[in-house]
Design a protein around this motif. Sequence first.
Motif, PDB file in Angstrom:
ATOM      1  N   LYS A   1       0.848  -1.193   0.000  1.00 58.28           N
ATOM      2  CA  LYS A   1       0.000   0.000   0.000  1.00 58.28           C
ATOM      3  C   LYS A   1       0.881   1.239   0.000  1.00 58.28           C
ATOM      4  CE  LYS A   1      -3.929   2.216   0.689  1.00 58.28           C
ATOM      5  NZ  LYS A   1      -4.154   3.014  -0.462  1.00 58.28           N
ATOM      6  N   ASP A   2       0.438   2.266  -0.697  1.00 58.36           N
ATOM      7  CA  ASP A   2       1.180   3.526  -0.759  1.00 58.36           C
ATOM      8  C   ASP A   2       1.226   4.181   0.605  1.00 58.36           C
ATOM      9  OD1 ASP A   2       1.454   3.139  -3.438  1.00 58.36           O
ATOM     10  OD2 ASP A   2      -0.149   4.506  -4.018  1.00 58.36           O
ATOM     11  N   GLY A   3       2.350   4.797   0.904  1.00 54.38           N
ATOM     12  CA  GLY A   3       2.483   5.538   2.151  1.00 54.38           C
ATOM     13  C   GLY A   3       2.829   4.701   3.358  1.00 54.38           C
ATOM     14  N   GLU A   4       3.300   3.494   3.161  1.00 56.48           N
ATOM     15  CA  GLU A   4       3.566   2.630   4.309  1.00 56.48           C
ATOM     16  C   GLU A   4       4.725   3.117   5.158  1.00 56.48           C
ATOM     17  OE1 GLU A   4       6.053  -1.080   2.653  1.00 56.48           O
ATOM     18  OE2 GLU A   4       4.123  -0.767   1.692  1.00 56.48           O
ATOM     19  N   TYR A   5       5.548   4.030   4.642  1.00 61.46           N
ATOM     20  CA  TYR A   5       6.656   4.584   5.416  1.00 61.46           C
ATOM     21  C   TYR A   5       6.373   6.013   5.864  1.00 61.46           C
ATOM     22  CZ  TYR A   5       9.136   0.502   3.812  1.00 61.46           C
ATOM     23  OH  TYR A   5       9.498  -0.783   3.563  1.00 61.46           O
ATOM     24  N   ASN A   6       5.139   6.433   5.803  1.00 59.51           N
ATOM     25  CA  ASN A   6       4.745   7.792   6.172  1.00 59.51           C
ATOM     26  C   ASN A   6       4.403   7.823   7.662  1.00 59.51           C
ATOM     27  OD1 ASN A   6       3.879  10.415   6.237  1.00 59.51           O
ATOM     28  ND2 ASN A   6       2.086  10.096   4.943  1.00 59.51           N
ATOM     29  N   PHE A   7       5.432   7.674   8.500  1.00 59.83           N
ATOM     30  CA  PHE A   7       5.207   7.594   9.937  1.00 59.83           C
ATOM     31  C   PHE A   7       4.704   8.903  10.524  1.00 59.83           C
ATOM     32  CE2 PHE A   7       8.645   4.456   9.118  1.00 59.83           C
ATOM     33  CZ  PHE A   7       7.881   3.330   9.319  1.00 59.83           C
ATOM     34  N   GLY A   8       5.005  10.027   9.879  1.00 53.87           N
ATOM     35  CA  GLY A   8       4.545  11.327  10.367  1.00 53.87           C
ATOM     36  C   GLY A   8       3.144  11.680   9.893  1.00 53.87           C
ATOM     37  N   ARG A   9       2.564  10.822   9.081  1.00 54.80           N
ATOM     38  CA  ARG A   9       1.213  10.998   8.536  1.00 54.80           C
ATOM     39  C   ARG A   9       1.071  12.295   7.743  1.00 54.80           C
ATOM     40  NH1 ARG A   9      -2.231   7.082  10.653  1.00 54.80           N
ATOM     41  NH2 ARG A   9      -1.419   6.061  12.496  1.00 54.80           N
ATOM     42  N   TYR A  10       2.131  12.672   7.034  1.00 50.30           N
ATOM     43  CA  TYR A  10       2.097  13.863   6.181  1.00 50.30           C
ATOM     44  C   TYR A  10       1.100  13.637   5.058  1.00 50.30           C
ATOM     45  CZ  TYR A  10       3.502  17.226   2.656  1.00 50.30           C
ATOM     46  OH  TYR A  10       3.491  18.227   1.709  1.00 50.30           O
ATOM     47  N   SER A  11       0.321  14.674   4.770  1.00 51.68           N
ATOM     48  CA  SER A  11      -0.667  14.569   3.708  1.00 51.68           C
ATOM     49  C   SER A  11      -0.793  15.907   2.991  1.00 51.68           C
ATOM     50  CB  SER A  11      -2.030  14.177   4.288  1.00 51.68           C
ATOM     51  OG  SER A  11      -3.002  14.126   3.267  1.00 51.68           O
ATOM     52  N   ASN A  12      -0.681  15.872   1.662  1.00 53.90           N
ATOM     53  CA  ASN A  12      -0.891  17.037   0.824  1.00 53.90           C
ATOM     54  C   ASN A  12      -1.347  16.497  -0.530  1.00 53.90           C
ATOM     55  OD1 ASN A  12      -0.539  19.085  -1.124  1.00 53.90           O
ATOM     56  ND2 ASN A  12       0.996  20.103   0.139  1.00 53.90           N
ATOM     57  N   PRO A  13      -2.589  16.760  -0.921  1.00 57.57           N
ATOM     58  CA  PRO A  13      -3.116  16.223  -2.181  1.00 57.57           C
ATOM     59  C   PRO A  13      -2.289  16.623  -3.401  1.00 57.57           C
ATOM     60  CG  PRO A  13      -4.898  17.100  -0.844  1.00 57.57           C
ATOM     61  CD  PRO A  13      -3.619  17.497  -0.168  1.00 57.57           C
ATOM     62  N   ALA A  14      -1.722  17.830  -3.409  1.00 55.78           N
ATOM     63  CA  ALA A  14      -0.910  18.270  -4.552  1.00 55.78           C
ATOM     64  C   ALA A  14       0.373  17.444  -4.650  1.00 55.78           C
ATOM     65  CB  ALA A  14      -0.583  19.754  -4.431  1.00 55.78           C
ATOM     66  N   VAL A  15       0.987  17.155  -3.513  1.00 54.21           N
ATOM     67  CA  VAL A  15       2.191  16.324  -3.493  1.00 54.21           C
ATOM     68  C   VAL A  15       1.846  14.909  -3.948  1.00 54.21           C
ATOM     69  CG1 VAL A  15       3.949  15.290  -2.008  1.00 54.21           C
ATOM     70  CG2 VAL A  15       3.341  17.694  -1.720  1.00 54.21           C
ATOM     71  N   ASP A  16       0.765  14.366  -3.433  1.00 54.69           N
ATOM     72  CA  ASP A  16       0.348  13.023  -3.814  1.00 54.69           C
ATOM     73  C   ASP A  16       0.121  12.921  -5.325  1.00 54.69           C
ATOM     74  OD1 ASP A  16       0.451  12.340  -1.143  1.00 54.69           O
ATOM     75  OD2 ASP A  16      -1.719  12.490  -0.844  1.00 54.69           O
ATOM     76  N   ALA A  17      -0.520  13.945  -5.904  1.00 60.75           N
ATOM     77  CA  ALA A  17      -0.792  13.936  -7.347  1.00 60.75           C
ATOM     78  C   ALA A  17       0.510  13.968  -8.149  1.00 60.75           C
ATOM     79  CB  ALA A  17      -1.676  15.125  -7.717  1.00 60.75           C
ATOM     80  N   LEU A  18       1.466  14.786  -7.727  1.00 55.56           N
ATOM     81  CA  LEU A  18       2.749  14.848  -8.428  1.00 55.56           C
ATOM     82  C   LEU A  18       3.490  13.517  -8.346  1.00 55.56           C
ATOM     83  CD1 LEU A  18       3.952  18.398  -7.343  1.00 55.56           C
ATOM     84  CD2 LEU A  18       3.528  17.637  -9.696  1.00 55.56           C
ATOM     85  N   ILE A  19       3.482  12.906  -7.172  1.00 56.99           N
ATOM     86  CA  ILE A  19       4.164  11.616  -7.003  1.00 56.99           C
ATOM     87  C   ILE A  19       3.484  10.539  -7.847  1.00 56.99           C
ATOM     88  CG2 ILE A  19       4.653   9.765  -5.357  1.00 56.99           C
ATOM     89  CD1 ILE A  19       5.157  11.998  -3.268  1.00 56.99           C
ATOM     90  N   ASP A  20       2.164  10.522  -7.879  1.00 57.80           N
ATOM     91  CA  ASP A  20       1.449   9.536  -8.694  1.00 57.80           C
ATOM     92  C   ASP A  20       1.767   9.722 -10.180  1.00 57.80           C
ATOM     93  OD1 ASP A  20       0.312   8.328  -6.497  1.00 57.80           O
ATOM     94  OD2 ASP A  20      -1.585   9.439  -6.653  1.00 57.80           O
ATOM     95  N   ARG A  21       1.843  10.988 -10.638  1.00 57.55           N
ATOM     96  CA  ARG A  21       2.196  11.247 -12.037  1.00 57.55           C
ATOM     97  C   ARG A  21       3.627  10.796 -12.320  1.00 57.55           C
ATOM     98  NH1 ARG A  21       1.020  17.310 -12.848  1.00 57.55           N
ATOM     99  NH2 ARG A  21       2.367  16.967 -14.648  1.00 57.55           N
ATOM    100  N   ALA A  22       4.526  11.052 -11.389  1.00 50.66           N
ATOM    101  CA  ALA A  22       5.929  10.675 -11.581  1.00 50.66           C
ATOM    102  C   ALA A  22       6.091   9.160 -11.643  1.00 50.66           C
ATOM    103  CB  ALA A  22       6.790  11.261 -10.466  1.00 50.66           C
TER     104      ALA A  22
END
Length: 82
Positions: free
Chosen positions: A1-22
């Motif tokens: 699952k995506d974000g399994e190393y996101n221990f700080g629970r950082y969330s930003n939809p714009a960042v997520d969209a850029l990473i998904d496109r990349a």
Amino acid sequence: KDGEYNFGRYSNPAVDALIDRARNEPLGERRTQLFADAMALMDEDSAFIPTAYRRIVWAMRKNVKTPIAPNDSLDLRFVNLD
């Protein structure tokens, strides 16, 4: 699952969209730029606050050449002696 190393629970939809496109972009300048843009947004958000900095010192003779790995490991396959 995506974000399994996101221990700080950082969330930003714009960042997520850029990473998904990349992730769907082949290796190259466009992919690198998408990840750089995502990192720039994360920097603006102060998504990560480093709590420690490591200083790694490598020393070797002039005739020894080897790439320095970010994980501090030495792979003997890539050591060259002049």
